[in-house]
Design a protein around this motif. Structure first.
Motif, mmCIF file in Angstrom:
data_model
loop_
_atom_site.group_PDB
_atom_site.id
_atom_site.type_symbol
_atom_site.label_atom_id
_atom_site.label_comp_id
_atom_site.label_asym_id
_atom_site.label_seq_id
_atom_site.Cartn_x
_atom_site.Cartn_y
_atom_site.Cartn_z
ATOM 1 N N ASP A 70 50.548 32.308 8.178
ATOM 2 C CA ASP A 70 50.180 31.234 7.249
ATOM 3 C C ASP A 70 49.387 30.146 7.968
ATOM 4 O OD1 ASP A 70 50.358 29.873 4.658
ATOM 5 O OD2 ASP A 70 51.660 28.465 5.693
ATOM 6 N N LEU A 71 49.790 29.839 9.202
ATOM 7 C CA LEU A 71 49.081 28.820 9.980
ATOM 8 C C LEU A 71 47.658 29.277 10.294
ATOM 9 C CD1 LEU A 71 51.841 27.661 12.494
ATOM 10 C CD2 LEU A 71 51.007 26.438 10.494
ATOM 11 N N VAL A 72 47.500 30.547 10.625
ATOM 12 C CA VAL A 72 46.175 31.077 10.929
ATOM 13 C C VAL A 72 45.297 31.074 9.686
ATOM 14 C CG1 VAL A 72 44.902 33.128 11.610
ATOM 15 C CG2 VAL A 72 46.964 32.501 12.846
ATOM 16 N N SER A 73 45.858 31.487 8.558
ATOM 17 C CA SER A 73 45.065 31.576 7.329
ATOM 18 C C SER A 73 44.613 30.209 6.854
ATOM 19 C CB SER A 73 45.875 32.263 6.232
ATOM 20 O OG SER A 73 46.987 31.476 5.850
ATOM 21 N N ASN B 203 46.084 25.110 13.158
ATOM 22 C CA ASN B 203 46.373 24.449 14.420
ATOM 23 C C ASN B 203 45.745 25.109 15.636
ATOM 24 O OD1 ASN B 203 48.074 26.732 14.267
ATOM 25 N ND2 ASN B 203 49.393 25.866 15.839
ATOM 26 N N HIS B 204 45.070 26.234 15.469
ATOM 27 C CA HIS B 204 44.498 26.844 16.669
ATOM 28 C C HIS B 204 43.200 27.564 16.354
ATOM 29 C CE1 HIS B 204 47.408 29.471 14.759
ATOM 30 N NE2 HIS B 204 46.913 30.519 15.359
ATOM 31 N N SER B 205 42.326 26.839 15.724
ATOM 32 C CA SER B 205 41.058 27.450 15.332
ATOM 33 C C SER B 205 40.027 27.443 16.447
ATOM 34 C CB SER B 205 40.477 26.703 14.118
ATOM 35 O OG SER B 205 40.281 25.343 14.432
ATOM 36 N N MET C 194 51.407 21.387 22.718
ATOM 37 C CA MET C 194 52.195 22.421 23.362
ATOM 38 C C MET C 194 53.193 22.958 22.344
ATOM 39 S SD MET C 194 54.750 22.077 26.653
ATOM 40 C CE MET C 194 55.612 20.664 25.947
ATOM 41 N N VAL C 195 53.423 24.265 22.377
ATOM 42 C CA VAL C 195 54.375 24.900 21.467
ATOM 43 C C VAL C 195 55.666 25.203 22.223
ATOM 44 C CG1 VAL C 195 54.838 26.881 19.980
ATOM 45 C CG2 VAL C 195 52.531 25.913 20.085
ATOM 46 N N ILE C 196 56.790 24.744 21.683
ATOM 47 C CA ILE C 196 58.106 25.086 22.214
ATOM 48 C C ILE C 196 58.829 25.881 21.138
ATOM 49 C CG2 ILE C 196 60.325 24.245 23.050
ATOM 50 C CD1 ILE C 196 58.930 21.760 24.080
ATOM 51 N N GLU D 76 54.200 37.520 21.957
ATOM 52 C CA GLU D 76 54.013 37.292 20.518
ATOM 53 C C GLU D 76 53.612 35.857 20.229
ATOM 54 O OE1 GLU D 76 57.072 39.582 17.906
ATOM 55 O OE2 GLU D 76 58.084 39.190 19.807
ATOM 56 N N LEU D 77 54.256 34.932 20.889
ATOM 57 C CA LEU D 77 53.973 33.517 20.665
ATOM 58 C C LEU D 77 52.561 33.163 21.104
ATOM 59 C CD1 LEU D 77 57.392 32.144 21.929
ATOM 60 C CD2 LEU D 77 56.550 31.918 19.586
ATOM 61 N N GLU D 78 52.153 33.657 22.263
ATOM 62 C CA GLU D 78 50.818 33.350 22.770
ATOM 63 C C GLU D 78 49.723 34.026 21.953
ATOM 64 O OE1 GLU D 78 51.710 32.368 27.467
ATOM 65 O OE2 GLU D 78 51.440 34.453 26.866
ATOM 66 N N ALA D 79 50.041 35.165 21.343
ATOM 67 C CA ALA D 79 49.081 35.800 20.452
ATOM 68 C C ALA D 79 48.885 34.974 19.184
ATOM 69 C CB ALA D 79 49.549 37.208 20.090
ATOM 70 N N ALA D 80 49.966 34.352 18.721
ATOM 71 C CA ALA D 80 49.890 33.536 17.502
ATOM 72 C C ALA D 80 49.264 32.174 17.771
ATOM 73 C CB ALA D 80 51.288 33.361 16.914
ATOM 74 N N PHE D 81 49.494 31.635 18.972
ATOM 75 C CA PHE D 81 48.960 30.313 19.337
ATOM 76 C C PHE D 81 48.091 30.493 20.584
ATOM 77 C CE2 PHE D 81 52.966 29.710 17.140
ATOM 78 C CZ PHE D 81 52.653 28.751 16.182
#
Length: 274
Positions: A82-85, A89-91, A99-101, A111-116
């Protein structure tokens, strides 16, 4: 209005961290934005802590400093998608991004680094005593995390207890020990109280004695920085009551049962992460 901390997920652990950050003035209420899908939950958090709330995860993801993921692991992929669509936050790698925690059990750094993909990511595993500020959290830094990021994460998560840094390969072991450990201790306290009742103590007194004994012993070990075996030897006198009790624990496999419990939880954590 400058939002420094965005939190996606206002559940028990998200609120625990939020409450301590506000109480310790790590962040002011007006610097925090919490996203949660439930209107009632948003209202509770807004009234209780004075923070900003929203149902839009993309807004929380645009925080200036830190984005804390405190959702259920099962919904991670849907939230990330949903964030990507929304291009939230990471366009672009050139943007200044928080930073993402993540405190999501079983969701790997990969998985987290692929998403962000353009953001530094830290994976964290707190435990339930964090809700009263007495927890311990293990953190595993991602590939682009700097020393400053780690210190920032330790400050944030230190609001709910101690923080230790480990490699991600040890996170399943952390889950088996400190993540699941409060349940083992709770069972032990319950059993101690039951033993007291079996010996003739009233339930209320037995429960208080059991809880205070475990609490006080942990505090003593922490303050004196002595090995548990040393304290055991100090309490155990020749031919006395304590050695009789310990001998029965050994006959019943108490020590082995705890070791096996940690290993079983460790193996289950590995399975859930696949």
């Amino acid at each position: 209005m400058s939002i420094k901390l965005g939190i996606i997920g206002g559940g028990v652990m998200g609120e625990a961290i939020l409450s301590r950050l506000i109480a310790q003035q790590v962040y002011r209420p007006d610097q925090v934005l919490v996203s949660d899908p439930q209107a009632q939950r948003r209202e509770v958090l807004s009234q209780r802590y004075g923070v900003n709330v929203t149902s839009d995860n993309g807004v929380a993801a645009k925080a200036d400093e830190v984005l804390l993921l405190a959702i259920k692991p099962q919904v991670f992929k849907a939230v990330a998608s949903d964030l990507v669509s929304k291009d939230g936050n990471h366009s672009s790698a050139s943007e200044t991004l928080p930073m993402v925690i993540s405190i999501l059990a079983g969701v790997s750094l990969t998985e987290l680094e692929a998403a962000f993909e353009h953001q530094p990511v830290i994976r964290a595993m707190p435990n339930t005593p964090a809700t009263v500020g007495a927890g311990i959290t293990a953190i595993a830094p991602g590939k682009t995390v700097t020393a400053n990021h780690i210190e920032q994460a330790k400050t944030l998560l230190g609001a709910v207890g101690e923080v230790v840094e480990v490699s991600e390969s040890l996170m399943d072991a952390v889950t088996g020990l400190s993540g699941s450990g409060p349940a083992y201790v709770a069972v032990m306290i319950e059993a101690l109280a039951d033993g007291g009742v079996a010996a003739g103590l009233p339930r209320a007194i037995a429960s208080k004695l059991a809880l205070s004994t475990v609490w006080g012993t942990a505090q003593l070990l922490q303050d004196k920085q002595i090995h548990p075996a040393q304290l055991k030897d100090q309490v155990t006198s020749p031919g006395g009551t304590t050695i009789a009790g310990i001998a029965e624990l050994e006959r019943s496999g108490f020590r082995s049962a705890l070791i096996e419990a940690v290993q079983a939880a460790y193996r289950r954590s590995q399975q859930l992460g696949k």
